[in-house]
Write a protein that holds these residues in place. Structure first.
Motif, PDB file in Angstrom:
ATOM      1  N   GLY A  32       8.016  12.020   5.284  1.00 46.41           N
ATOM      2  CA  GLY A  32       6.800  11.570   5.949  1.00 46.41           C
ATOM      3  C   GLY A  32       5.534  11.828   5.172  1.00 46.41           C
ATOM      4  N   ARG A  33       5.640  12.438   3.996  1.00 48.90           N
ATOM      5  CA  ARG A  33       4.444  12.699   3.194  1.00 48.90           C
ATOM      6  C   ARG A  33       3.945  11.437   2.509  1.00 48.90           C
ATOM      7  N   LEU A  34       4.749  10.384   2.507  1.00 54.24           N
ATOM      8  CA  LEU A  34       4.377   9.131   1.856  1.00 54.24           C
ATOM      9  C   LEU A  34       4.657   7.971   2.801  1.00 54.24           C
ATOM     10  N   ALA A  38       0.837  -1.203   0.000  1.00 51.30           N
ATOM     11  CA  ALA A  38       0.000   0.000   0.000  1.00 51.30           C
ATOM     12  C   ALA A  38       0.867   1.246   0.000  1.00 51.30           C
ATOM     13  N   VAL A  39       0.381   2.269  -0.714  1.00 47.50           N
ATOM     14  CA  VAL A  39       0.976   3.601  -0.698  1.00 47.50           C
ATOM     15  C   VAL A  39      -0.090   4.559  -0.193  1.00 47.50           C
ATOM     16  N   ARG A  40       0.236   5.301   0.854  1.00 41.73           N
ATOM     17  CA  ARG A  40      -0.700   6.279   1.407  1.00 41.73           C
ATOM     18  C   ARG A  40      -0.024   7.640   1.373  1.00 41.73           C
ATOM     19  N   ALA A  59      10.942   7.889  -3.928  1.00 37.85           N
ATOM     20  CA  ALA A  59      10.090   7.813  -2.737  1.00 37.85           C
ATOM     21  C   ALA A  59      10.848   8.210  -1.479  1.00 37.85           C
ATOM     22  N   GLY A  60      12.153   7.894  -1.421  1.00 42.52           N
ATOM     23  CA  GLY A  60      12.944   8.211  -0.245  1.00 42.52           C
ATOM     24  C   GLY A  60      13.110   9.696   0.002  1.00 42.52           C
ATOM     25  N   GLU A  61      12.892  10.529  -1.030  1.00 42.26           N
ATOM     26  CA  GLU A  61      13.027  11.974  -0.881  1.00 42.26           C
ATOM     27  C   GLU A  61      11.754  12.643  -0.389  1.00 42.26           C
ATOM     28  N   LEU A  62      10.680  11.881  -0.316  1.00 35.37           N
ATOM     29  CA  LEU A  62       9.376  12.474   0.002  1.00 35.37           C
ATOM     30  C   LEU A  62       9.061  12.448   1.488  1.00 35.37           C
ATOM     31  N   THR A  76      -0.602  15.806  -4.199  1.00 35.33           N
ATOM     32  CA  THR A  76       0.588  16.567  -4.584  1.00 35.33           C
ATOM     33  C   THR A  76       1.843  15.707  -4.510  1.00 35.33           C
ATOM     34  N   THR A  77       1.971  14.918  -3.453  1.00 33.14           N
ATOM     35  CA  THR A  77       3.134  14.042  -3.300  1.00 33.14           C
ATOM     36  C   THR A  77       3.110  12.925  -4.330  1.00 33.14           C
ATOM     37  N   PHE A  78       1.936  12.398  -4.615  1.00 33.58           N
ATOM     38  CA  PHE A  78       1.827  11.336  -5.618  1.00 33.58           C
ATOM     39  C   PHE A  78       2.219  11.871  -6.993  1.00 33.58           C
TER      40      PHE A  78
END
Length: 212
Positions: free
Chosen positions: A192-194, A169-171, A187-190, A175-177
């Motif tokens: 706690g937004r992901l 799952a991706v939550r 993904a590692g740069e995003l 904007t982040t997606f």
């Protein structure tokens, strides 16, 4: 009484454009690709379409058998619009049109996209040849909208619904997606937004197959 314009040309291409060539028609199809929507949901996904134009396009698309209205059963009991079988055949056309549109010089990446547009972007950016015969089910949680992304032997299907079972799952937020799928941010740069849970190897394979 307003009637749809026609090219009056027997070519199959122009006959197709007679059906879906009016402004907002294909964008409405985009909003219904992954499942039915109420009129108010369509308005939310298409804030720049006036109510008059939206209602007219829905009427035209329904008359052309591209979409249909259906009343949901309890507890919702709401009227929704959904694509007909013929209308769903437009999905690969929209994916290819998205590929073409990514190269347009008139490009403004600053605007916000609807969640359905983001999921179409996922489909457009995903290089299935890099996934081999992967079979997995993913939950994409974008806040108010939940999507099932299912891969079966490398074939992709997306639906606007929560899967009964998912491998990963991706939550996140829209904007982040967008940054993940369209802008190519790792993904590692995003931060706690992901949030990613479940089979992270299967998720890494999915994200690793995203193309520019």
């Amino acid at each position: 009484m307003t009637t749809p314009r026609t090219y009056g040309d027997p070519c199959a291409l122009t006959r197709a454009l007679d059906v879906i060539g009016e402004r907002w028609a294909l964008v409405i199809v985009r909003e219904l690709l992954f499942g039915p929507k109420r009129y108010s949901d369509l308005q939310g996904g298409l804030p720049n379409a006036s109510p008059t134009v939206l209602a007219q396009r829905l009427k035209e698309l329904e008359g052309a058998d591209v979409i249909q209205r259906r009343k949901l059963g309890p507890p919702a009991r709401a009227w929704v619009y959904e694509l007909t079988d013929w209308g769903r055949e437009l999905e690969p056309i929209l994916v290819r049109l998205g590929h073409w549109g990514r190269r347009t010089p008139r490009h403004d990446a600053a605007g916000m996209l609807s969640t359905d547009s983001l999921m179409l972007a996922l489909e457009s950016h995903l290089d299935l040849t890099r996934l081999g015969g992967l079979t997995a089910t993913y939950l994409v949680d974008l806040g108010e909208d939940l999507f099932t992304v299912r891969l079966v032997d490398g074939a992709l299907a997306i639906r606007r619904e929560e899967p009964a079972h998912h491998d990963a799952a991706v939550r996140t937020d829209p904007t982040t997606f967008k940054a993940l799928v369209i802008e190519g941010r790792p993904a590692g740069e995003l931060g706690g937004r992901l949030t990613a849970t479940g089979d992270l190897e299967a998720l890494d394979r999915l994200l690793g197959a995203l193309s520019d």
